[in-house]
Design a protein around this motif. Structure first.
Motif, PDB file in Angstrom:
ATOM      1  N   LEU A 165       0.721  -1.111  -0.361  1.00 54.78           N
ATOM      2  CA  LEU A 165       0.473  -0.610  -0.306  1.00 54.78           C
ATOM      3  C   LEU A 165       0.601   1.360  -0.084  1.00 54.78           C
ATOM      4  O   LEU A 165       0.868   2.382  -0.480  1.00 54.78           O
ATOM      5  CB  LEU A 165      -0.834  -0.115   1.525  1.00 54.78           C
ATOM      6  CG  LEU A 165      -1.832  -0.856   1.157  1.00 54.78           C
ATOM      7  CD1 LEU A 165      -2.861  -0.752   2.492  1.00 54.78           C
ATOM      8  CD2 LEU A 165      -3.349  -0.863   0.114  1.00 54.78           C
ATOM      9  N   ALA A 166       2.166   1.270   0.371  1.00 56.81           N
ATOM     10  CA  ALA A 166       3.113   2.087   0.277  1.00 56.81           C
ATOM     11  C   ALA A 166       3.152   2.643  -0.845  1.00 56.81           C
ATOM     12  O   ALA A 166       3.494   3.779  -1.686  1.00 56.81           O
ATOM     13  CB  ALA A 166       4.051   1.867   1.400  1.00 56.81           C
ATOM     14  N   ALA A 167       3.683   1.736  -1.919  1.00 54.46           N
ATOM     15  CA  ALA A 167       4.285   1.753  -2.939  1.00 54.46           C
ATOM     16  C   ALA A 167       3.497   3.073  -3.554  1.00 54.46           C
ATOM     17  O   ALA A 167       3.983   3.676  -4.344  1.00 54.46           O
ATOM     18  CB  ALA A 167       3.941   0.103  -4.141  1.00 54.46           C
ATOM     19  N   LEU A 223      -4.705   2.525 -11.144  1.00 52.74           N
ATOM     20  CA  LEU A 223      -4.526   1.996 -11.660  1.00 52.74           C
ATOM     21  C   LEU A 223      -3.836   0.817 -10.365  1.00 52.74           C
ATOM     22  O   LEU A 223      -3.956  -0.429 -10.287  1.00 52.74           O
ATOM     23  CB  LEU A 223      -4.522   0.957 -13.332  1.00 52.74           C
ATOM     24  CG  LEU A 223      -5.301   1.030 -13.871  1.00 52.74           C
ATOM     25  CD1 LEU A 223      -4.923   1.507 -15.017  1.00 52.74           C
ATOM     26  CD2 LEU A 223      -6.612  -0.255 -14.063  1.00 52.74           C
ATOM     27  N   THR A 224      -2.952   1.374 -10.313  1.00 52.93           N
ATOM     28  CA  THR A 224      -1.593   1.091  -9.175  1.00 52.93           C
ATOM     29  C   THR A 224      -2.613   1.136  -7.547  1.00 52.93           C
ATOM     30  O   THR A 224      -2.338  -0.229  -7.385  1.00 52.93           O
ATOM     31  CB  THR A 224      -0.314   1.820  -9.393  1.00 52.93           C
ATOM     32  OG1 THR A 224       0.113   2.542 -10.373  1.00 52.93           O
ATOM     33  CG2 THR A 224       0.372   1.878  -8.297  1.00 52.93           C
ATOM     34  N   ALA A 225      -3.227   1.885  -7.680  1.00 50.46           N
ATOM     35  CA  ALA A 225      -3.471   1.663  -6.281  1.00 50.46           C
ATOM     36  C   ALA A 225      -4.897   0.352  -6.324  1.00 50.46           C
ATOM     37  O   ALA A 225      -4.934  -0.249  -5.144  1.00 50.46           O
ATOM     38  CB  ALA A 225      -4.346   2.993  -5.481  1.00 50.46           C
ATOM     39  N   ALA A 262      -2.605  -2.556  -6.054  1.00 49.66           N
ATOM     40  CA  ALA A 262      -2.619  -3.169  -4.205  1.00 49.66           C
ATOM     41  C   ALA A 262      -3.357  -3.716  -3.544  1.00 49.66           C
ATOM     42  O   ALA A 262      -3.585  -4.351  -2.617  1.00 49.66           O
ATOM     43  CB  ALA A 262      -2.004  -1.663  -4.022  1.00 49.66           C
ATOM     44  N   VAL A 263      -4.864  -2.940  -4.180  1.00 50.13           N
ATOM     45  CA  VAL A 263      -5.604  -3.693  -2.831  1.00 50.13           C
ATOM     46  C   VAL A 263      -6.253  -4.488  -3.819  1.00 50.13           C
ATOM     47  O   VAL A 263      -6.581  -5.639  -2.453  1.00 50.13           O
ATOM     48  CB  VAL A 263      -6.999  -2.529  -3.120  1.00 50.13           C
ATOM     49  CG1 VAL A 263      -8.361  -3.040  -2.464  1.00 50.13           C
ATOM     50  CG2 VAL A 263      -6.540  -1.119  -2.713  1.00 50.13           C
ATOM     51  N   PHE A 264      -5.998  -4.977  -4.927  1.00 50.62           N
ATOM     52  CA  PHE A 264      -6.437  -6.641  -5.683  1.00 50.62           C
ATOM     53  C   PHE A 264      -5.610  -7.813  -4.951  1.00 50.62           C
ATOM     54  O   PHE A 264      -5.775  -8.741  -4.020  1.00 50.62           O
ATOM     55  CB  PHE A 264      -6.585  -6.940  -6.832  1.00 50.62           C
ATOM     56  CG  PHE A 264      -6.894  -7.632  -7.042  1.00 50.62           C
ATOM     57  CD1 PHE A 264      -8.067  -8.420  -7.356  1.00 50.62           C
ATOM     58  CD2 PHE A 264      -5.932  -8.371  -7.906  1.00 50.62           C
ATOM     59  CE1 PHE A 264      -8.383  -9.390  -7.437  1.00 50.62           C
ATOM     60  CE2 PHE A 264      -6.041  -9.741  -8.269  1.00 50.62           C
ATOM     61  CZ  PHE A 264      -7.474  -9.843  -7.978  1.00 50.62           C
TER      62      PHE A 264
END
Length: 104
Positions: free
Chosen positions: A36-38, A77-79, A82-84
């Motif tokens: 989640l930090a990425a 899309l990045t977030a 990460a959640v997926f």
């Protein structure tokens, strides 16, 4: 204002991920915090890049468009990725029967 909005989203992600990482008692949960930090770091980099690009356009009195259509899409899309991945890791952890995340 846009810069501050992106920085607000980034700082929220980084603070939440830091809390998850600090409170984690298993390596999978620590990995979740790091994942989640990425996106938060990517949000900060994008906000700074767009700030300097727009400042340069204003200094040069450029007539070009200030709109960037691809950046927010890539960030979302990045977030979402990460959640997926977080969801997948937690489902794997629960299916494996590891101990719960209760605080002692």
């Amino acid at each position: 204002r846009t810069f501050l909005s992106w920085m607000n989203a980034a700082s929220t992600l980084v603070v939440v991920s830091s809390g998850i990482t600090a409170a984690a008692d298993t390596p999978i949960i620590r990995l979740t915090g790091v994942m989640l930090a990425a996106p938060g770091v990517v949000f900060v980099a994008n906000a700074l890049m767009m700030y300097y690009l727009r400042r340069h356009q204003l200094d040069q009195r450029s007539v070009s468009s200030y709109a960037v259509r691809g950046g927010p899409l890539v960030l979302c899309l990045t977030a979402s990725l990460a959640v997926f991945l977080n969801l997948i890791l937690n489902l794997i952890r629960l299916a494996g029967g590891t101990k719960s995340d209760k605080f002692d």
